[in-house]
Design a protein around this motif. Sequence first.
Motif, PDB file in Angstrom:
ATOM      1  N   PRO A   1       6.908  10.622  -1.730  1.00 30.91           N
ATOM      2  CA  PRO A   1       6.020  11.116  -0.681  1.00 30.91           C
ATOM      3  C   PRO A   1       4.900  10.113  -0.402  1.00 30.91           C
ATOM      4  O   PRO A   1       4.242   9.641  -1.319  1.00 30.91           O
ATOM      5  CB  PRO A   1       5.469  12.426  -1.242  1.00 30.91           C
ATOM      6  CG  PRO A   1       5.800  12.433  -2.694  1.00 30.91           C
ATOM      7  CD  PRO A   1       6.869  11.420  -2.938  1.00 30.91           C
ATOM      8  N   SER A   2       4.716   9.782   0.866  1.00 25.56           N
ATOM      9  CA  SER A   2       3.631   8.871   1.234  1.00 25.56           C
ATOM     10  C   SER A   2       2.332   9.649   1.315  1.00 25.56           C
ATOM     11  O   SER A   2       2.322  10.872   1.487  1.00 25.56           O
ATOM     12  CB  SER A   2       3.928   8.211   2.580  1.00 25.56           C
ATOM     13  OG  SER A   2       3.781   9.151   3.625  1.00 25.56           O
ATOM     14  N   MET A   3       1.230   8.940   1.187  1.00 27.61           N
ATOM     15  CA  MET A   3      -0.086   9.568   1.311  1.00 27.61           C
ATOM     16  C   MET A   3      -0.213  10.236   2.668  1.00 27.61           C
ATOM     17  O   MET A   3      -0.789  11.307   2.790  1.00 27.61           O
ATOM     18  CB  MET A   3      -1.196   8.532   1.114  1.00 27.61           C
ATOM     19  CG  MET A   3      -2.580   9.143   1.154  1.00 27.61           C
ATOM     20  SD  MET A   3      -3.912   8.014   0.677  1.00 27.61           S
ATOM     21  CE  MET A   3      -3.961   6.907   2.053  1.00 27.61           C
ATOM     22  N   LEU A   4       0.366   9.624   3.690  1.00 22.02           N
ATOM     23  CA  LEU A   4       0.299  10.159   5.047  1.00 22.02           C
ATOM     24  C   LEU A   4       0.929  11.552   5.125  1.00 22.02           C
ATOM     25  O   LEU A   4       0.384  12.447   5.760  1.00 22.02           O
ATOM     26  CB  LEU A   4       1.011   9.193   6.004  1.00 22.02           C
ATOM     27  CG  LEU A   4       0.911   9.484   7.487  1.00 22.02           C
ATOM     28  CD1 LEU A   4      -0.541   9.447   7.947  1.00 22.02           C
ATOM     29  CD2 LEU A   4       1.731   8.483   8.279  1.00 22.02           C
TER      30      LEU A   4
ATOM     31  N   GLN B   1      -6.745   0.806 -11.294  1.00 22.95           N
ATOM     32  CA  GLN B   1      -6.611   0.677  -9.844  1.00 22.95           C
ATOM     33  C   GLN B   1      -5.284   1.289  -9.433  1.00 22.95           C
ATOM     34  O   GLN B   1      -4.421   1.535 -10.269  1.00 22.95           O
ATOM     35  CB  GLN B   1      -6.598  -0.799  -9.420  1.00 22.95           C
ATOM     36  CG  GLN B   1      -7.856  -1.530  -9.747  1.00 22.95           C
ATOM     37  CD  GLN B   1      -7.619  -3.024  -9.746  1.00 22.95           C
ATOM     38  OE1 GLN B   1      -6.813  -3.526 -10.524  1.00 22.95           O
ATOM     39  NE2 GLN B   1      -8.308  -3.727  -8.887  1.00 22.95           N
ATOM     40  N   PHE B   2      -5.128   1.498  -8.131  1.00 24.27           N
ATOM     41  CA  PHE B   2      -3.828   1.799  -7.552  1.00 24.27           C
ATOM     42  C   PHE B   2      -3.821   1.266  -6.136  1.00 24.27           C
ATOM     43  O   PHE B   2      -4.857   0.857  -5.608  1.00 24.27           O
ATOM     44  CB  PHE B   2      -3.475   3.296  -7.623  1.00 24.27           C
ATOM     45  CG  PHE B   2      -4.343   4.192  -6.781  1.00 24.27           C
ATOM     46  CD1 PHE B   2      -3.949   4.576  -5.508  1.00 24.27           C
ATOM     47  CD2 PHE B   2      -5.534   4.684  -7.277  1.00 24.27           C
ATOM     48  CE1 PHE B   2      -4.730   5.425  -4.742  1.00 24.27           C
ATOM     49  CE2 PHE B   2      -6.329   5.538  -6.525  1.00 24.27           C
ATOM     50  CZ  PHE B   2      -5.929   5.907  -5.252  1.00 24.27           C
ATOM     51  N   TRP B   3      -2.633   1.218  -5.534  1.00 25.90           N
ATOM     52  CA  TRP B   3      -2.470   0.587  -4.236  1.00 25.90           C
ATOM     53  C   TRP B   3      -1.553   1.427  -3.350  1.00 25.90           C
ATOM     54  O   TRP B   3      -0.652   2.096  -3.846  1.00 25.90           O
ATOM     55  CB  TRP B   3      -1.838  -0.798  -4.388  1.00 25.90           C
ATOM     56  CG  TRP B   3      -2.629  -1.725  -5.226  1.00 25.90           C
ATOM     57  CD1 TRP B   3      -3.516  -2.677  -4.801  1.00 25.90           C
ATOM     58  CD2 TRP B   3      -2.624  -1.837  -6.662  1.00 25.90           C
ATOM     59  NE1 TRP B   3      -4.051  -3.339  -5.875  1.00 25.90           N
ATOM     60  CE2 TRP B   3      -3.524  -2.840  -7.031  1.00 25.90           C
ATOM     61  CE3 TRP B   3      -1.932  -1.153  -7.666  1.00 25.90           C
ATOM     62  CZ2 TRP B   3      -3.755  -3.202  -8.354  1.00 25.90           C
ATOM     63  CZ3 TRP B   3      -2.164  -1.495  -8.983  1.00 25.90           C
ATOM     64  CH2 TRP B   3      -3.064  -2.518  -9.313  1.00 25.90           C
ATOM     65  N   ILE B   4      -1.769   1.323  -2.049  1.00 27.36           N
ATOM     66  CA  ILE B   4      -0.824   1.805  -1.049  1.00 27.36           C
ATOM     67  C   ILE B   4      -0.292   0.539  -0.384  1.00 27.36           C
ATOM     68  O   ILE B   4      -1.065  -0.249   0.188  1.00 27.36           O
ATOM     69  CB  ILE B   4      -1.490   2.710   0.010  1.00 27.36           C
ATOM     70  CG1 ILE B   4      -2.170   3.909  -0.648  1.00 27.36           C
ATOM     71  CG2 ILE B   4      -0.458   3.139   1.059  1.00 27.36           C
ATOM     72  CD1 ILE B   4      -1.243   4.856  -1.342  1.00 27.36           C
TER      73      ILE B   4
ATOM     74  N   THR C   1      12.303  -0.407  -6.433  1.00 30.65           N
ATOM     75  CA  THR C   1      11.613  -1.333  -5.536  1.00 30.65           C
ATOM     76  C   THR C   1      10.814  -0.508  -4.543  1.00 30.65           C
ATOM     77  O   THR C   1      11.349   0.412  -3.923  1.00 30.65           O
ATOM     78  CB  THR C   1      12.619  -2.241  -4.805  1.00 30.65           C
ATOM     79  OG1 THR C   1      13.348  -2.989  -5.789  1.00 30.65           O
ATOM     80  CG2 THR C   1      11.899  -3.216  -3.878  1.00 30.65           C
ATOM     81  N   LEU C   2       9.530  -0.832  -4.427  1.00 30.69           N
ATOM     82  CA  LEU C   2       8.626  -0.098  -3.537  1.00 30.69           C
ATOM     83  C   LEU C   2       8.326  -0.926  -2.299  1.00 30.69           C
ATOM     84  O   LEU C   2       8.333  -2.151  -2.341  1.00 30.69           O
ATOM     85  CB  LEU C   2       7.305   0.204  -4.253  1.00 30.69           C
ATOM     86  CG  LEU C   2       7.399   0.945  -5.583  1.00 30.69           C
ATOM     87  CD1 LEU C   2       6.005   1.161  -6.152  1.00 30.69           C
ATOM     88  CD2 LEU C   2       8.136   2.253  -5.430  1.00 30.69           C
ATOM     89  N   GLY C   3       8.006  -0.232  -1.209  1.00 35.58           N
ATOM     90  CA  GLY C   3       7.681  -0.907   0.043  1.00 35.58           C
ATOM     91  C   GLY C   3       6.661  -0.130   0.853  1.00 35.58           C
ATOM     92  O   GLY C   3       5.848   0.617   0.306  1.00 35.58           O
ATOM     93  N   HIS C   4       6.740  -0.295   2.157  1.00 35.15           N
ATOM     94  CA  HIS C   4       5.775   0.235   3.125  1.00 35.15           C
ATOM     95  C   HIS C   4       5.371   1.686   2.853  1.00 35.15           C
ATOM     96  O   HIS C   4       6.215   2.557   2.696  1.00 35.15           O
ATOM     97  CB  HIS C   4       6.359   0.111   4.530  1.00 35.15           C
ATOM     98  CG  HIS C   4       5.490   0.665   5.603  1.00 35.15           C
ATOM     99  ND1 HIS C   4       4.277   0.122   5.942  1.00 35.15           N
ATOM    100  CD2 HIS C   4       5.651   1.745   6.394  1.00 35.15           C
ATOM    101  CE1 HIS C   4       3.734   0.821   6.912  1.00 35.15           C
ATOM    102  NE2 HIS C   4       4.547   1.829   7.209  1.00 35.15           N
ATOM    103  N   ASN C   5       4.053   1.904   2.804  1.00 38.71           N
ATOM    104  CA  ASN C   5       3.426   3.226   2.647  1.00 38.71           C
ATOM    105  C   ASN C   5       3.640   3.882   1.289  1.00 38.71           C
ATOM    106  O   ASN C   5       3.301   5.044   1.110  1.00 38.71           O
ATOM    107  CB  ASN C   5       3.870   4.197   3.746  1.00 38.71           C
ATOM    108  CG  ASN C   5       2.992   4.107   4.960  1.00 38.71           C
ATOM    109  OD1 ASN C   5       1.912   3.523   4.935  1.00 38.71           O
ATOM    110  ND2 ASN C   5       3.469   4.655   6.055  1.00 38.71           N
ATOM    111  N   GLU C   6       4.206   3.161   0.324  1.00 35.98           N
ATOM    112  CA  GLU C   6       4.434   3.775  -0.974  1.00 35.98           C
ATOM    113  C   GLU C   6       3.263   3.528  -1.913  1.00 35.98           C
ATOM    114  O   GLU C   6       2.546   2.530  -1.821  1.00 35.98           O
ATOM    115  CB  GLU C   6       5.729   3.263  -1.591  1.00 35.98           C
ATOM    116  CG  GLU C   6       6.943   3.793  -0.840  1.00 35.98           C
ATOM    117  CD  GLU C   6       8.230   3.545  -1.571  1.00 35.98           C
ATOM    118  OE1 GLU C   6       8.681   4.467  -2.296  1.00 35.98           O
ATOM    119  OE2 GLU C   6       8.785   2.446  -1.429  1.00 35.98           O
ATOM    120  N   LEU C   7       3.084   4.472  -2.831  1.00 34.66           N
ATOM    121  CA  LEU C   7       2.049   4.397  -3.853  1.00 34.66           C
ATOM    122  C   LEU C   7       2.503   3.461  -4.958  1.00 34.66           C
ATOM    123  O   LEU C   7       3.600   3.639  -5.517  1.00 34.66           O
ATOM    124  CB  LEU C   7       1.792   5.794  -4.427  1.00 34.66           C
ATOM    125  CG  LEU C   7       0.878   5.887  -5.638  1.00 34.66           C
ATOM    126  CD1 LEU C   7      -0.546   5.446  -5.294  1.00 34.66           C
ATOM    127  CD2 LEU C   7       0.878   7.316  -6.183  1.00 34.66           C
TER     128      LEU C   7
END
Length: 151
Positions: free
Chosen positions: A4-7, A42-45, A67-73
Amino acid sequence: MNTPSMLRALPADHRQRLMRLAREVSFPPGTRIFNEGAHADQFWIIRTGSIELDTHVPGRRSAVIETLGHNELLGCSWCFAPHVWHLGATATTPVRAYEFDATAVRSMCRDDPALGQAVTQWVGEVLAHRLRSASTRLLDLYAPYGAGSTV
């Protein structure tokens, strides 16, 4: 199933409050962003690029879990004590991301229980997804042939 994205996970007012704490960062390919066992502060989007999550496997190369990409936590360990990374992360392409100070976000969540509940639910859903991914990936890599199949 994507994480789930933050959005999608947070109401607009909560997203806006969190984004006030964000700062833009970038990582060149090959950058080790964090190591398993280090302090998670820390954490990142992820805005653009790809990041591999991996885990240490004794006597072998680290296993790539996802593998993580666009809009992922990127990073969940900051949310729950003892705030230590359970996986490692490496940029595989140029990455641009929003970076958040975990202490500031945890403080904001303590001060606003509705925000805290929403953030905890979001991170919990991401963790559940990552646990399923890790389990499946490790079975694919290390289980005897056919061990993951059901009859």
